[in-house]
Design a protein around this motif. Structure first.
Motif, mmCIF file in Angstrom:
data_model
loop_
_atom_site.group_PDB
_atom_site.id
_atom_site.type_symbol
_atom_site.label_atom_id
_atom_site.label_comp_id
_atom_site.label_asym_id
_atom_site.label_seq_id
_atom_site.Cartn_x
_atom_site.Cartn_y
_atom_site.Cartn_z
ATOM 1 N N THR A 174 0.829 -1.204 0.000
ATOM 2 C CA THR A 174 0.000 0.000 0.000
ATOM 3 C C THR A 174 0.865 1.257 0.000
ATOM 4 N N ALA A 175 1.977 1.205 0.730
ATOM 5 C CA ALA A 175 2.891 2.343 0.764
ATOM 6 C C ALA A 175 3.512 2.596 -0.604
ATOM 7 N N HIS A 176 3.919 1.538 -1.282
ATOM 8 C CA HIS A 176 4.487 1.693 -2.626
ATOM 9 C C HIS A 176 3.467 2.294 -3.587
ATOM 10 N N ALA A 177 2.213 1.869 -3.455
ATOM 11 C CA ALA A 177 1.170 2.376 -4.338
ATOM 12 C C ALA A 177 0.933 3.867 -4.127
ATOM 13 N N SER A 178 1.279 4.380 -2.950
ATOM 14 C CA SER A 178 1.031 5.792 -2.666
ATOM 15 C C SER A 178 1.817 6.712 -3.591
ATOM 16 N N ILE A 179 2.930 6.247 -4.144
ATOM 17 C CA ILE A 179 3.699 7.074 -5.080
ATOM 18 C C ILE A 179 2.885 7.350 -6.341
ATOM 19 N N LEU A 180 2.074 6.383 -6.769
ATOM 20 C CA LEU A 180 1.178 6.628 -7.894
ATOM 21 C C LEU A 180 0.178 7.724 -7.540
ATOM 22 N N GLY A 181 -0.277 7.739 -6.295
ATOM 23 C CA GLY A 181 -1.167 8.802 -5.842
ATOM 24 C C GLY A 181 -0.501 10.163 -5.874
ATOM 25 N N VAL A 182 0.782 10.203 -5.537
ATOM 26 C CA VAL A 182 1.540 11.456 -5.617
ATOM 27 C C VAL A 182 1.573 11.955 -7.056
ATOM 28 N N ALA B 43 -6.569 8.425 -2.057
ATOM 29 C CA ALA B 43 -7.425 7.784 -3.049
ATOM 30 C C ALA B 43 -6.793 6.514 -3.597
ATOM 31 N N VAL B 44 -5.506 6.576 -3.943
ATOM 32 C CA VAL B 44 -4.834 5.402 -4.508
ATOM 33 C C VAL B 44 -4.636 4.327 -3.441
ATOM 34 N N ALA B 45 -4.297 4.740 -2.222
ATOM 35 C CA ALA B 45 -4.120 3.766 -1.141
ATOM 36 C C ALA B 45 -5.426 3.044 -0.843
ATOM 37 N N LEU B 46 -6.534 3.785 -0.844
ATOM 38 C CA LEU B 46 -7.839 3.146 -0.631
ATOM 39 C C LEU B 46 -8.182 2.185 -1.765
ATOM 40 N N ALA B 47 -7.884 2.599 -2.999
ATOM 41 C CA ALA B 47 -8.145 1.722 -4.148
ATOM 42 C C ALA B 47 -7.325 0.436 -4.046
ATOM 43 N N MET B 48 -6.076 0.573 -3.669
ATOM 44 C CA MET B 48 -5.219 -0.607 -3.490
ATOM 45 C C MET B 48 -5.762 -1.502 -2.385
ATOM 46 N N ALA B 49 -6.162 -0.900 -1.270
ATOM 47 C CA ALA B 49 -6.655 -1.674 -0.133
ATOM 48 C C ALA B 49 -7.914 -2.457 -0.504
ATOM 49 N N VAL B 50 -8.865 -1.782 -1.148
ATOM 50 C CA VAL B 50 -10.115 -2.446 -1.529
ATOM 51 C C VAL B 50 -9.858 -3.540 -2.553
ATOM 52 N N THR B 51 -8.957 -3.288 -3.514
ATOM 53 C CA THR B 51 -8.643 -4.287 -4.538
ATOM 54 C C THR B 51 -8.038 -5.540 -3.921
ATOM 55 N N VAL B 52 -7.055 -5.329 -3.043
ATOM 56 C CA VAL B 52 -6.392 -6.486 -2.419
ATOM 57 C C VAL B 52 -7.361 -7.250 -1.534
ATOM 58 N N ALA C 160 2.562 -0.591 -9.130
ATOM 59 C CA ALA C 160 2.090 0.744 -8.761
ATOM 60 C C ALA C 160 3.260 1.695 -8.530
ATOM 61 N N LEU C 161 4.313 1.210 -7.879
ATOM 62 C CA LEU C 161 5.494 2.050 -7.651
ATOM 63 C C LEU C 161 6.127 2.447 -8.976
#
Length: 263
Positions: free
Chosen positions: A39-47, A63-72, A93-94
């Motif tokens: 989830t932390a790595h995916a946050s860079i896509l949110g940035v 938004a991206v972290a929530l999307a990653m969390a719900v998907t997983v 995502a990173l």
């Protein structure tokens, strides 16, 4: 002015520790350290998305972290191999985030601040976002504490008690997503998982109940923040990695004390 930014940095770190202590305990109990990292790595896509659309970075990250969390959580509920799924999604995502940032012409941003954190640059608005996110995480955990503990102990027991283990997992991953968004400014995407896991792991051998472990993990996280800022100020080292280094030192001491108690 020196005192002002140090106080803001300390308050930001303490707010993060309040969230990562109890939440990190569930991460340790459920062996979900890799999920926090993903989830932390995916946050860079949110940035990258936030910079491209002129939105607040915290909002894009959330938004991206929530999307990653719900998907997983959805894929795990359908029986997908979680470790493989997390590996693919996290690194993809990173990579997408780092590539996307390069296509934003006006975003001449030092990505190291997002990768490793920039706690000394926390503003009052950032402080409000961090404490607001921490309060939301604590409220979620307080609301579902007993149910999440039961589901962590045994999903079959939870189902027999009338609980929905998938719902409790979703609450946990949503809390993780909020924490990742909150922590990005403090320790950065590459060190968030450390603040989730290390204080909780240090508290595990010194606690006699789940509640005591959660409280002690928050205290250890707070001590790591204060100690890391002091080390950073004294030795002119990066603040985020210094905080994690102090947390690792506390873990070594706690592990040694835990072994002594068993003898």
């Amino acid at each position: 002015m020196l005192d002002d930014f140090l106080i803001r940095a300390a308050l930001a770190g303490l707010g993060l520790a309040l969230a990562t202590g109890p939440l990190g305990s569930f991460v340790v109990w459920r062996r979900m350290a890799y999920f926090g990292d993903a989830t932390a790595h995916a946050s860079i896509l949110g940035v990258a998305l936030a910079l491209a659309s002129d939105l607040p970075v915290g909002l894009g990250t959330l938004a991206v972290a929530l999307a990653m969390a719900v998907t997983v959580a959805g894929l795990a509920a359908r029986g997908w191999a979680l470790d493989t799924t997390l590996g693919v999604l996290a690194h993809s995502a990173l990579a997408f985030g780092l590539v996307a940032v390069s296509f934003v012409p006006e975003a001449r941003t030092d990505l190291s601040a997002y990768l490793f954190g920039d706690i000394l640059a926390v503003s009052r608005a950032d402080l409000g976002f961090i404490w607001g996110g921490a309060a939301l995480v604590l409220a979620l955990l307080y609301w579902r504490w007993n149910a999440m503990l039961t589901a962590t102990l045994s999903e079959d027991l939870a189902a027999a008690s009338g609980l929905n283990p998938d719902r409790e997992r979703l609450v946990l991953v949503l809390a993780l997503a909020v924490t990742v968004a909150v922590a990005l400014k403090v320790v950065g995407a590459l060190l968030i998982a450390a603040m989730l896991v290390i204080p909780a792991a240090a508290a595990r051998g010194l606690s006699r109940s789940p509640e005591a472990m959660a409280a002690l993990a928050a205290l250890i996280g707070g001590a790591a923040v204060v100690g890391g800022l002091r080390v950073s100020l004294s030795l002119d080292t990066p603040a985020g990695p210094s905080i994690v280094t102090v947390a690792a030192g506390i873990f070594i001491v706690a592990a040694s004390l835990g072994q002594m108690r068993k003898q």
